[in-house]
Write a protein that holds these residues in place. Structure first.
Motif, PDB file in Angstrom:
ATOM      1  N   THR A 211     -16.336   5.592  -5.707  1.00 58.30           N
ATOM      2  CA  THR A 211     -15.178   6.446  -5.955  1.00 58.30           C
ATOM      3  C   THR A 211     -13.979   5.891  -5.200  1.00 58.30           C
ATOM      4  OG1 THR A 211     -16.558   8.384  -6.262  1.00 58.30           O
ATOM      5  CG2 THR A 211     -14.253   8.780  -5.707  1.00 58.30           C
TER       6      THR A 211
ATOM      7  N   HIS B  97      -9.764   6.661  -4.555  1.00 62.53           N
ATOM      8  CA  HIS B  97      -8.770   7.722  -4.712  1.00 62.53           C
ATOM      9  C   HIS B  97      -7.439   7.311  -4.106  1.00 62.53           C
ATOM     10  CE1 HIS B  97      -9.242   8.906  -0.474  1.00 62.53           C
ATOM     11  NE2 HIS B  97     -10.506   8.615  -0.659  1.00 62.53           N
ATOM     12  N   ASN B  98      -6.408   7.982  -4.574  1.00 67.93           N
ATOM     13  CA  ASN B  98      -5.090   7.891  -3.953  1.00 67.93           C
ATOM     14  C   ASN B  98      -4.596   9.324  -3.819  1.00 67.93           C
ATOM     15  OD1 ASN B  98      -4.018   8.627  -6.452  1.00 67.93           O
ATOM     16  ND2 ASN B  98      -3.135   6.634  -6.882  1.00 67.93           N
ATOM     17  N   ASN B  99      -3.329   9.512  -3.555  1.00 66.70           N
ATOM     18  CA  ASN B  99      -2.808  10.870  -3.333  1.00 66.70           C
ATOM     19  C   ASN B  99      -2.843  11.741  -4.578  1.00 66.70           C
ATOM     20  OD1 ASN B  99      -2.285  10.367  -0.660  1.00 66.70           O
ATOM     21  ND2 ASN B  99      -0.192   9.696  -1.029  1.00 66.70           N
ATOM     22  N   HIS B 100      -2.879  11.141  -5.762  1.00 67.85           N
ATOM     23  CA  HIS B 100      -2.717  11.898  -6.997  1.00 67.85           C
ATOM     24  C   HIS B 100      -3.964  12.005  -7.860  1.00 67.85           C
ATOM     25  CE1 HIS B 100       1.492  11.654  -5.969  1.00 67.85           C
ATOM     26  NE2 HIS B 100       1.393  10.342  -5.928  1.00 67.85           N
ATOM     27  N   ARG B 101      -4.893  11.087  -7.702  1.00 64.81           N
ATOM     28  CA  ARG B 101      -6.043  11.088  -8.597  1.00 64.81           C
ATOM     29  C   ARG B 101      -7.240  10.385  -7.977  1.00 64.81           C
ATOM     30  NH1 ARG B 101      -4.336   6.622 -13.141  1.00 64.81           N
ATOM     31  NH2 ARG B 101      -3.478   5.122 -11.693  1.00 64.81           N
ATOM     32  N   THR B 102      -8.380  10.559  -8.659  1.00 68.99           N
ATOM     33  CA  THR B 102      -9.643   9.987  -8.213  1.00 68.99           C
ATOM     34  C   THR B 102     -10.311   9.290  -9.384  1.00 68.99           C
ATOM     35  OG1 THR B 102      -9.920  11.700  -6.545  1.00 68.99           O
ATOM     36  CG2 THR B 102     -11.908  10.552  -7.239  1.00 68.99           C
ATOM     37  N   ASP B 103     -10.902   8.121  -9.118  1.00 73.32           N
ATOM     38  CA  ASP B 103     -11.680   7.400 -10.126  1.00 73.32           C
ATOM     39  C   ASP B 103     -13.123   7.317  -9.631  1.00 73.32           C
ATOM     40  OD1 ASP B 103     -12.898   5.730 -11.933  1.00 73.32           O
ATOM     41  OD2 ASP B 103     -11.407   4.132 -11.810  1.00 73.32           O
ATOM     42  N   PRO B 104     -14.012   8.180 -10.157  1.00 72.94           N
ATOM     43  CA  PRO B 104     -15.400   8.153  -9.718  1.00 72.94           C
ATOM     44  C   PRO B 104     -16.202   7.008 -10.327  1.00 72.94           C
ATOM     45  CG  PRO B 104     -15.107   9.809 -11.404  1.00 72.94           C
ATOM     46  CD  PRO B 104     -13.744   9.248 -11.111  1.00 72.94           C
TER      47      PRO B 104
ATOM     48  N   TYR C 258      -4.500   3.074  -2.067  1.00 74.85           N
ATOM     49  CA  TYR C 258      -5.817   3.531  -2.514  1.00 74.85           C
ATOM     50  C   TYR C 258      -6.809   3.462  -1.362  1.00 74.85           C
ATOM     51  CZ  TYR C 258      -3.853   2.738  -7.145  1.00 74.85           C
ATOM     52  OH  TYR C 258      -3.070   2.786  -8.262  1.00 74.85           O
TER      53      TYR C 258
END
Length: 108
Positions: free
Chosen positions: A7, A9-16, A68
């Motif tokens: 996973t 992530h950044n401040n706005h979204r997550t990529d699992p 990220y």
């Protein structure tokens, strides 16, 4: 080449479904995340040059510099990445003709 799902992530979204791995021919760790649904582009793709990130710490620092984060890594993934790199430590660097072309292109 090893590939493990993690996973990011950044401040706005997550990529699992992000991918981290080790690329033996380039002798670098890499990180891919946030695919663009309209084409094959990725918002984050680190580790595309020879010896670009020789340690996970260097890859992590680069990810942070781009906004990220991927830590903490699951213990099994971190151990497997270290094993992947160690297994490839004795691999001869870029011995094939296409590898020479790649080195040439990257030097420009």
């Amino acid at each position: 080449m090893s590939r493990y799902t993690i996973t990011v992530h950044n401040n706005h979204r997550t990529d699992p479904d992000a991918v981290i791995g080790y690329d033996p021919p380039l002798r670098t760790f890499f990180l891919q995340a946030f695919p663009d649904e309209s084409d094959d582009d990725l918002a984050l793709w680190l580790g595309t040059a020879d010896r670009e990130y020789e340690t996970l710490d260097a890859l992590h620092a680069a990810a942070l510099a781009h906004g990220y984060d991927f830590l903490p890594l699951p213990d099994d993934v971190a151990q497997q990445l270290a094993a992947d790199q160690a297994r490839e430590a004795d691999r001869a660097p870029h011995g094939r003709p296409l590898d020479a072309l790649l080195r040439h292109l990257q030097s420009k």
